[in-house]
Scaffold this motif. Structure first.
Motif, PDB file in Angstrom:
ATOM      1  N   PRO A  34     -36.000  12.718 -68.799  1.00 48.97           N
ATOM      2  CA  PRO A  34     -35.130  13.462 -67.875  1.00 48.97           C
ATOM      3  C   PRO A  34     -33.726  12.846 -67.749  1.00 48.97           C
ATOM      4  CG  PRO A  34     -37.285  13.079 -66.876  1.00 48.97           C
ATOM      5  CD  PRO A  34     -37.260  12.310 -68.156  1.00 48.97           C
ATOM      6  N   ALA A  35     -33.636  11.503 -67.827  1.00 50.51           N
ATOM      7  CA  ALA A  35     -32.330  10.832 -67.693  1.00 50.51           C
ATOM      8  C   ALA A  35     -31.514  10.945 -68.975  1.00 50.51           C
ATOM      9  CB  ALA A  35     -32.529   9.363 -67.349  1.00 50.51           C
ATOM     10  N   GLY A  36     -32.223  11.146 -70.096  1.00 48.40           N
ATOM     11  CA  GLY A  36     -31.570  11.189 -71.410  1.00 48.40           C
ATOM     12  C   GLY A  36     -31.900   9.936 -72.195  1.00 48.40           C
ATOM     13  N   LEU A  37     -32.509  10.115 -73.362  1.00 47.80           N
ATOM     14  CA  LEU A  37     -32.948   8.955 -74.156  1.00 47.80           C
ATOM     15  C   LEU A  37     -31.768   8.063 -74.549  1.00 47.80           C
ATOM     16  CD1 LEU A  37     -35.731  10.532 -76.423  1.00 47.80           C
ATOM     17  CD2 LEU A  37     -36.008   9.225 -74.317  1.00 47.80           C
ATOM     18  N   GLU A  38     -30.645   8.698 -74.864  1.00 49.42           N
ATOM     19  CA  GLU A  38     -29.468   7.916 -75.263  1.00 49.42           C
ATOM     20  C   GLU A  38     -28.956   7.075 -74.093  1.00 49.42           C
ATOM     21  OE1 GLU A  38     -25.161   8.827 -77.169  1.00 49.42           O
ATOM     22  OE2 GLU A  38     -26.738  10.258 -77.727  1.00 49.42           O
ATOM     23  N   ALA A  39     -28.939   7.689 -72.902  1.00 49.75           N
ATOM     24  CA  ALA A  39     -28.477   6.988 -71.696  1.00 49.75           C
ATOM     25  C   ALA A  39     -29.418   5.830 -71.344  1.00 49.75           C
ATOM     26  CB  ALA A  39     -28.393   7.962 -70.530  1.00 49.75           C
ATOM     27  N   SER A  40     -30.698   5.967 -71.719  1.00 46.56           N
ATOM     28  CA  SER A  40     -31.704   4.945 -71.377  1.00 46.56           C
ATOM     29  C   SER A  40     -31.758   3.792 -72.376  1.00 46.56           C
ATOM     30  CB  SER A  40     -33.095   5.601 -71.324  1.00 46.56           C
ATOM     31  OG  SER A  40     -33.099   6.701 -70.454  1.00 46.56           O
ATOM     32  N   SER A  73     -41.750   5.125 -67.077  1.00 47.82           N
ATOM     33  CA  SER A  73     -42.373   6.255 -67.778  1.00 47.82           C
ATOM     34  C   SER A  73     -41.349   6.991 -68.641  1.00 47.82           C
ATOM     35  CB  SER A  73     -42.978   7.221 -66.775  1.00 47.82           C
ATOM     36  OG  SER A  73     -43.347   8.406 -67.414  1.00 47.82           O
ATOM     37  N   ILE A  74     -41.636   7.083 -69.936  1.00 53.53           N
ATOM     38  CA  ILE A  74     -40.735   7.799 -70.853  1.00 53.53           C
ATOM     39  C   ILE A  74     -40.686   9.272 -70.452  1.00 53.53           C
ATOM     40  CG2 ILE A  74     -40.344   8.484 -73.267  1.00 53.53           C
ATOM     41  CD1 ILE A  74     -41.676   5.776 -74.068  1.00 53.53           C
TER      42      ILE A  74
END
Length: 412
Positions: free
Chosen positions: A279-285, A272-273
């Motif tokens: 929450p994790a960070g889009l860049e980190a994901s 789930s985006i």
């Protein structure tokens, strides 16, 4: 004489009409069959959901299903009957699940339980529901144990099994990184262990060489940071990550902090985006891989799609303000739509046995929010409704599918 003949004819006609009327009444009575929880006007459906606790990110599934059934009721119900959806919070705690399921069956007297969430929680009530012969239908967990009609004829899963998904991951790893050093991070229950089994199904004897670490965590742990530090230390260049949303977000965040960048394969449970990636960070994901079977409502590629148009219209009216980028919404919608299809097939025979029979008689059913080419199919010996997936990668804030639809059937 003439009058006598006429009277005889009248008597015959009257007798025929009476017999026909009796037959019609019997036939109508024969057609309508009900068990506890069903009547001419209502179908009572039970559900338990993690509205609180470590898996509360899934709570929106129950809310979506409630809204979907409200839409169905507003449009006249199913075969003229309104759905009475009773959903309780079990906090993702097995003892609480047992208590709530007993309440639904023994006090609320539901016809069946639908899409109740969680492998450890639903395992706690599987024997009870099968003994009671109350359908445990479309369980919201991908454990492969739900597809066992021989031993548990009253239990059926919904989404592709974790074991099947792990097999697809294993095939992908062998193709892309045949000499991989794989770390497996998993929840210490049936859900997590299914991934380990699925990988080993494909790796076979090579598993000993390929898998350098198997690390598990408990859902009661506040943080899993120490596990990630340990896994990085193994020198693994592939991470197979079977964690629930809260822990998946923590894993992604910690990996970014440590600057550990293996090939990262993440369970479909946590894609789930809205609930994980943001929450994790889009860049980190960025770059994470998974396998999917659902459309993403926030992805512009589905803008003109007929099924997605229906979903968006439903969400606008019945769930205003809901976060459409949360994959749990399209999941809940697909499960509820499939449930309604089963009830339509039941007609006026709303017995628990017929509900299970119809659930095991779905043919090429395509819910609005499933990917094109992926269909729901079941049979008397096949209690796995969805057995197809497509690989995908998280890029620029969204999931991009690549490759063909892959059949995830056991042995496939």
């Amino acid at each position: 004489m003439k009058n006598k003949k006429l009277n005889n004819k009248k008597l015959q006609l009257f007798a025929a009409a009476a017999a026909f009327s009796l037959l019609a009444t019997q036939s109508a009575l024969a057609q309508k069959k009900y068990d506890t929880g069903a009547s001419d006007t209502e179908i009572k459906i039970g559900n338990v959901e993690a509205y609180s606790g470590p898996a509360s990110a899934y709570g929106i599934i129950g809310k979506t299903e409630e809204a979907y059934f409200k839409m169905i009721n507003d449009n006249g119900g199913v075969n003229g009957r309104k759905i009475n959806f009773i959903s309780y919070d079990d906090g993702y705690s097995p003892p609480k699940t047992v208590e709530q399921i007993r309440k639904l069956i023994e006090s609320d007297e539901v016809l069946f339980v639908f899409n109740a969430l969680g492998t450890p929680t639903q395992s706690a009530v599987q024997k009870y529901q099968n003994t009671k012969k109350v359908p445990q239908l479309f369980v919201a967990t991908g454990a492969s144990k739900w597809n066992d009609p021989k031993h548990f004829p009253w239990t059926m899963g919904f989404q592709p099994s974790y074991r099947a998904e792990a097999r697809i991951f294993a095939k992908y790893i062998l193709k892309e990184k045949p000499n991989a050093k794989i770390a497996v991070f998993y929840q210490n229950d049936d859900f997590g262990k299914d991934y380990v089994t699925g990988l080993k199904d494909i790796f076979g004897e090579k598993a000993k060489e390929l898998i350098v670490a198997e690390e598990s965590y408990e859902t009661t742990e506040p943080s899993i940071d120490s596990h990630i530090v340990k896994l990085k230390g193994t020198g693994a260049d592939v991470l197979v990550d079977s964690t629930t949303p809260k822990f998946a977000a923590q894993t992604i965040k910690k990996m970014a902090e440590l600057e550990w960048k293996p090939m990262h394969l993440l369970t479909d449970v946590s894609i789930s985006i809205g609930a994980v990636m943001k929450p994790a960070g889009l860049e980190a994901s960025e770059g994470i891989l998974s396998a999917g079977y659902l459309k993403d409502a926030s992805d512009p590629q589905w803008k003109g799609d007929e099924g997605m148009k229906k979903f968006v219209a439903f969400a606008d009216k019945y769930m205003p303000g809901a976060n459409l980028s949360d994959a749990n919404l399209v999941y809940g919608y697909a499960a509820a739509e499939t449930m309604v299809q089963v009830l339509k097939q039941c007609g006026d025979d709303l017995t628990r046995a017929n509900v299970m029979k119809q659930a095991a008689s779905l043919k090429d059913f395509a819910p609005d929010t499933l990917l094109p080419g992926i269909k729901v199919n079941t049979g008397p010996t096949d209690f796995a409704p969805i057995e197809q997936l497509r690989m995908m990668q998280f890029k620029n804030g969204k999931w991009d599918f690549f490759g063909d639809v892959i059949s995830a059937e056991v042995g496939g």
